[in-house]
Enzyme design. Structure first.
Site, short mmCIF file in Angstrom:
data_model
loop_
_atom_site.label_atom_id
_atom_site.label_comp_id
_atom_site.label_asym_id
_atom_site.label_seq_id
_atom_site.Cartn_x
_atom_site.Cartn_y
_atom_site.Cartn_z
N ASP A 147 0.73 -1.18 0.17
CA ASP A 147 -0.10 0.07 -0.11
C ASP A 147 0.84 1.21 0.23
O ASP A 147 0.36 2.50 0.49
CB ASP A 147 -0.96 0.09 1.32
CG ASP A 147 -2.11 1.03 0.97
OD1 ASP A 147 -2.65 1.41 2.10
OD2 ASP A 147 -2.41 1.47 -0.16
N LYS A 151 2.89 3.41 -5.67
CA LYS A 151 2.18 2.33 -6.57
C LYS A 151 3.28 2.06 -7.64
O LYS A 151 3.29 0.77 -8.03
CB LYS A 151 0.96 2.81 -7.34
CG LYS A 151 -0.09 3.46 -6.38
CD LYS A 151 -0.27 2.36 -5.00
CE LYS A 151 -1.01 3.35 -4.00
NZ LYS A 151 -1.05 2.60 -2.81
N ASP A 207 -3.36 -2.89 -2.45
CA ASP A 207 -4.37 -1.95 -2.46
C ASP A 207 -4.26 -1.04 -3.67
O ASP A 207 -3.11 -1.04 -4.56
CB ASP A 207 -4.23 -1.00 -1.17
CG ASP A 207 -5.57 -0.11 -1.21
OD1 ASP A 207 -5.28 0.92 -0.60
OD2 ASP A 207 -6.27 -0.61 -1.47
N ASN A 208 -5.35 -0.42 -4.23
CA ASN A 208 -5.13 0.66 -5.23
C ASN A 208 -5.08 0.17 -6.61
O ASN A 208 -4.42 0.90 -7.19
CB ASN A 208 -4.43 1.75 -4.79
CG ASN A 208 -4.59 2.15 -3.32
OD1 ASN A 208 -3.73 2.14 -2.62
ND2 ASN A 208 -5.87 2.66 -3.15
N GLU A 248 -11.28 4.24 -0.82
CA GLU A 248 -11.90 4.65 0.51
C GLU A 248 -12.56 5.84 0.63
O GLU A 248 -12.47 6.93 0.07
CB GLU A 248 -10.71 4.62 1.53
CG GLU A 248 -9.33 5.46 1.06
CD GLU A 248 -8.38 4.86 0.26
OE1 GLU A 248 -8.59 3.95 -0.34
OE2 GLU A 248 -7.35 5.21 0.29
#
Ligand SMILES: O=C(NC/C=C/[C@H]1O[C@@H](n2cnc3cncnc32)[C@H](O)[C@@H]1O)c1cc([N+](=O)[O-])cc(O)c1O
Ligand SMILES: [Mg+2]
Length: 214
Positions: A141, A144, A169-170, A199
């Site tokens: 996380d 990226k 994540d993401n 989120e």
């Protein structure tokens, strides 16, 4: 100078959560970020997916890349079995300082080792410094564009074993396109996408779960 967003988040925890109660710390942060000030925590919706993958894996050793304020650190550590350990890496000292206080407020400091520094430098030191043979679970996380290099580094350092679960994540927003290509095209991973939302918003995002096949 004024306070920072992480400092305001910490204040919200100290004001609204109960010391030693991880659930109340998670709720206090989610309430603050949903109603007062957005922040890049994995959040309550994707957090439920993180919880379910974690419960399934039940890791003895877990690694988190990108602590930020410690929201997902608390989410992960609260579900670890006794004797299990979570190592979380954060290179921003101000974020690390807030995270330490939030982790301690939740009463989870004995399960968590927060290491300050860049993941690229610290991953190769995991074995010698923390006596880690391999990780059972990794939560990605952080920046990226670090997902692929750090995954390759974990492989090269022998820190992944047959069955290690990576959860990223993401992968949609902000997006980690190179990472998705890497894990989905590699014969060494079995990948699965969990569709969710960014989120505290209605924007699509999701988590990618990838099992290392050895
Ligand atoms: O950018 C995002 N996350 C980056 C997270 C970065 C966090 O990880 C640390 N870090 C980075 N490389 C590191 C290397 N080594 C150690 N710590 C490191 C940074 O100091 C920060 O605390 C993000 C953005 C959105 N968004 O909607 O824009 C939503 C999200 O859920 C996100 O996670
Ligand atoms: Mg994130």
């Amino acid at each position: 100078t004024g306070s920072s967003r992480p400092q305001r988040m910490l204040k919200a925890v100290q004001k609204n959560a109960t010391k030693g109660d991880p659930k109340s710390v998670i709720s206090a942060i989610d309430y603050y970020c949903r109603h007062k000030e957005w922040a890049m925590n994995v959040g309550d919706e994707k957090g439920l997916i993180l919880d379910s993958v974690l419960t399934e894996v039940n890791p003895s050793t877990a690694l988190e890349l990108g602590t930020y304020c410690g929201y997902s650190t608390v989410r992960i550590a609260r579900l670890l079995s006794p004797g299990s350990k979570l190592i979380t890496i954060e290179f921003n000292p101000a974020f690390a300082a807030v995270a330490r206080q939030i982790i301690a407020y939740a009463g989870l400091q004995d399960k968590v080792t927060l290491v300050e520094g860049p993941s690229g430098d610290l991953i190769p030191k995991m074995k010698e410094r923390f006596g880690i043979k391999s990780f059972d679970f990794v939560f990605l996380d952080h920046w990226k564009d670090r997902y692929v290099p750090d995954t390759k580094l974990l492989e090269d350092c022998g820190l992944l074993r047959k069955g290690t679960v990576l959860l990223a994540d993401n992968v949609i927003c902000p997006g980690a396109p190179e990472y998705l290509k890497y894990v989905r095209n590699s014969p060494r991973y079995e990948s699965q996408y969990y569709k969710s939302n960014l989120e505290y918003t209605k924007v699509e995002d999701g988590l990618e779960k990838s099992v290392f096949l050895g």
